[in-house]
Design a protein around this motif. Structure first.
Motif, PDB file in Angstrom:
ATOM      1  N   PRO A 121      -9.611 -20.857  -7.491  1.00 42.55           N
ATOM      2  CA  PRO A 121     -10.617 -20.510  -8.208  1.00 42.55           C
ATOM      3  C   PRO A 121     -12.043 -21.172  -8.054  1.00 42.55           C
ATOM      4  N   SER A 122     -13.196 -20.772  -8.343  1.00 47.60           N
ATOM      5  CA  SER A 122     -14.263 -21.358  -8.230  1.00 47.60           C
ATOM      6  C   SER A 122     -14.231 -22.641  -8.987  1.00 47.60           C
ATOM      7  N   ARG A 161      -7.706 -16.243 -12.632  1.00 43.72           N
ATOM      8  CA  ARG A 161      -8.890 -15.439 -12.832  1.00 43.72           C
ATOM      9  C   ARG A 161      -9.405 -15.208 -14.154  1.00 43.72           C
ATOM     10  N   GLU A 162      -8.568 -15.252 -15.152  1.00 38.64           N
ATOM     11  CA  GLU A 162      -9.299 -15.449 -16.432  1.00 38.64           C
ATOM     12  C   GLU A 162      -9.827 -16.712 -16.828  1.00 38.64           C
ATOM     13  N   LEU A 220     -15.703 -22.952 -17.396  1.00 37.87           N
ATOM     14  CA  LEU A 220     -15.099 -24.201 -17.743  1.00 37.87           C
ATOM     15  C   LEU A 220     -15.777 -25.176 -16.839  1.00 37.87           C
ATOM     16  N   ASP A 221     -15.599 -26.587 -17.217  1.00 34.40           N
ATOM     17  CA  ASP A 221     -15.871 -27.535 -16.267  1.00 34.40           C
ATOM     18  C   ASP A 221     -14.754 -27.817 -15.435  1.00 34.40           C
ATOM     19  N   ILE A 222     -13.472 -27.452 -16.084  1.00 27.11           N
ATOM     20  CA  ILE A 222     -12.346 -27.948 -15.125  1.00 27.11           C
ATOM     21  C   ILE A 222     -11.116 -27.199 -15.596  1.00 27.11           C
ATOM     22  N   ILE A 223     -10.037 -26.790 -14.661  1.00 23.05           N
ATOM     23  CA  ILE A 223      -8.927 -26.155 -15.131  1.00 23.05           C
ATOM     24  C   ILE A 223      -7.668 -26.865 -14.990  1.00 23.05           C
ATOM     25  N   LEU A 224      -7.004 -27.278 -15.841  1.00 24.29           N
ATOM     26  CA  LEU A 224      -5.664 -28.065 -15.769  1.00 24.29           C
ATOM     27  C   LEU A 224      -4.578 -27.039 -15.553  1.00 24.29           C
ATOM     28  N   ASP A 253       3.775 -23.932  -3.986  1.00 22.63           N
ATOM     29  CA  ASP A 253       2.968 -23.833  -2.809  1.00 22.63           C
ATOM     30  C   ASP A 253       1.725 -23.191  -2.842  1.00 22.63           C
ATOM     31  N   ARG A 254       1.352 -22.088  -3.626  1.00 23.41           N
ATOM     32  CA  ARG A 254       0.284 -21.573  -4.119  1.00 23.41           C
ATOM     33  C   ARG A 254      -0.599 -22.480  -4.853  1.00 23.41           C
ATOM     34  N   LEU A 255      -0.039 -23.168  -5.855  1.00 23.67           N
ATOM     35  CA  LEU A 255      -0.573 -24.174  -6.829  1.00 23.67           C
ATOM     36  C   LEU A 255      -1.473 -25.096  -6.065  1.00 23.67           C
ATOM     37  N   LYS A 256      -0.512 -25.679  -5.153  1.00 21.66           N
ATOM     38  CA  LYS A 256      -0.925 -27.042  -4.387  1.00 21.66           C
ATOM     39  C   LYS A 256      -2.192 -26.539  -3.552  1.00 21.66           C
ATOM     40  N   LYS A 257      -2.290 -25.503  -3.054  1.00 24.51           N
ATOM     41  CA  LYS A 257      -3.526 -25.065  -2.235  1.00 24.51           C
ATOM     42  C   LYS A 257      -4.610 -24.592  -2.983  1.00 24.51           C
ATOM     43  N   ALA A 258      -4.478 -24.250  -4.337  1.00 24.66           N
ATOM     44  CA  ALA A 258      -5.644 -23.763  -5.243  1.00 24.66           C
ATOM     45  C   ALA A 258      -6.139 -25.023  -5.854  1.00 24.66           C
ATOM     46  N   ALA A 259      -5.270 -26.087  -5.962  1.00 26.65           N
ATOM     47  CA  ALA A 259      -5.482 -27.106  -7.027  1.00 26.65           C
ATOM     48  C   ALA A 259      -5.534 -28.475  -6.281  1.00 26.65           C
ATOM     49  N   THR A 260      -6.007 -29.701  -6.599  1.00 25.30           N
ATOM     50  CA  THR A 260      -5.826 -30.935  -6.310  1.00 25.30           C
ATOM     51  C   THR A 260      -4.727 -31.866  -7.224  1.00 25.30           C
ATOM     52  N   ALA A 261      -4.076 -32.231  -7.060  1.00 25.20           N
ATOM     53  CA  ALA A 261      -3.222 -33.147  -8.064  1.00 25.20           C
ATOM     54  C   ALA A 261      -3.926 -34.544  -8.560  1.00 25.20           C
ATOM     55  N   PHE A 262      -3.667 -34.784  -9.477  1.00 25.36           N
ATOM     56  CA  PHE A 262      -4.111 -36.074 -10.296  1.00 25.36           C
ATOM     57  C   PHE A 262      -3.483 -37.256  -9.410  1.00 25.36           C
TER      58      PHE A 262
END
Length: 326
Positions: free
Chosen positions: A231-232, A291-292, A298-302, A317-326
């Motif tokens: 996501p953006s 996408r929704e 938003l400032d951030i998507i968790l 696999d998809r989530l780890k490429k779309a997001a950064t882990a805390f």
């Protein structure tokens, strides 16, 4: 503006006419919507890269209507490919094989291999049969962005850049195909999907090596970038047990938060999308949910971290490429 039409016989005929003219048509598969062009035309395929903003050294997948067409694109069809095709096609499995010399380099990213699959979607199959040849089709979105699983998602991303969108409703699987490389001495898993590593190994009667993704290598197949499907809005993966504290900390900083959850519950005005607890149903809704949330400014998507079990492998696999882990 790009025209979106219900995928009836007249729309299929119009799509075939456009493809024969070297133009771009978006169409549904069981995984995600594809951005299609005549795979036999280098000029037509170049239009895919321009529309997506995709690097030209990233190979595409050629969609075909029948396994009898494998030899039209592959220089050699090994017995392992025949076994996998018989078991899983039509379906969300892509096979990487040595290409025939006449296959355009634009399709293969300049490599000596080509990715092939038969999609398990009635609209896609009708289109492929009517067209008669192969259709090169990556996901119908801007490069690295969230893949589209509805016709409206394609219009959001590529309005004015694609000539026609065939609307066949929401995609049934929701994540991209499993990719198996059969071009070398031993089979390799290049991208996990809804067809699992174990299922492939059972058919091949051998162990698969999974290739990790990096940003430094030319990708052997689509979806191998370390950052993809994103996501953006800044997006972060967070374990369930850390969500309470994380949400409170971000709220104290005045952040506008969205949450993609599958078990976690939170009583507040925060924007929450709850996906099902089964991997199959979660995958179907994943990209639409991202996408929704991305539309909410938003400032951030968790994203609540799903289980790390085999059935969730493709989703993680998809989530780890779309997001950064805390």
């Amino acid at each position: 503006m790009t025209e979106t039409v219900f995928a009836d016989d007249a729309a299929i005929a119009k799509a075939v006419e456009l493809l024969n003219q070297g133009r771009l048509v978006a169409f549904p598969t069981e995984t995600v919507y594809g951005l299609g062009a005549d795979a036999g035309s280098a000029e037509a395929v170049t239009g895919i890269f321009k529309a997506k903003g995709r690097p030209v050294d990233h190979p595409l997948i050629v969609h075909i209507a029948s396994s009898t067409q494998l030899s039209d694109w592959a220089n050699m069809v090994p017995e392992t490919a025949q076994r996998l095709a018989k078991r899983f096609w039509p379906g969300p499995l892509t096979l990487i094989l040595k290409k025939r010399p006449e296959v355009p380099n634009e399709v293969t990213g300049g490599q000596d291999t080509v990715g092939l699959r038969i999609p398990d979607n009635p609209v896609a199959l009708r289109l492929l049969r009517a067209f008669g040849g192969g259709i090169a089709a990556p996901s119908a979105n801007r490069f690295k962005r969230v893949s589209p699983t509805q016709a409206s998602h394609v219009a959001e991303e590529l309005d004015g850049l694609v000539d026609l969108i065939l609307d066949g409703g929401p995609c049934r699987v929701g994540v991209e195909s499993t990719i198996i490389d059969l071009s070398g001495a031993s089979p390799l898993l290049l991208r996990p999907g809804s067809i699992s590593k174990a299922e492939i190994e059972q058919v091949l009667q051998c162990e698969l090596t999974e290739i990790s993704t990096t940003n430094n290598d030319t990708p052997r197949a689509p979806g191998q970038m370390a950052v993809h499907y994103a996501p953006s809005t800044p997006t972060r993966l967070c374990p369930s047990e850390q969500l309470n504290d994380t949400i409170r900390q971000l709220a104290e900083q005045g952040k506008k938060i969205g949450l993609l959850a599958y078990r976690f519950e939170w009583n507040s005005s925060m924007t929450i999308i709850q996906l099902p607890e089964t991997a199959e149903a979660y995958a179907q809704g994943l990209y639409a949910a991202l996408r929704e949330l991305d539309r909410q400014r938003l400032d951030i998507i968790l994203v609540e971290q799903p289980p790390e079990s085999n059935e969730w492998h493709a989703i993680n696999d998809r989530l780890k490429k779309a997001a950064t882990a805390f």
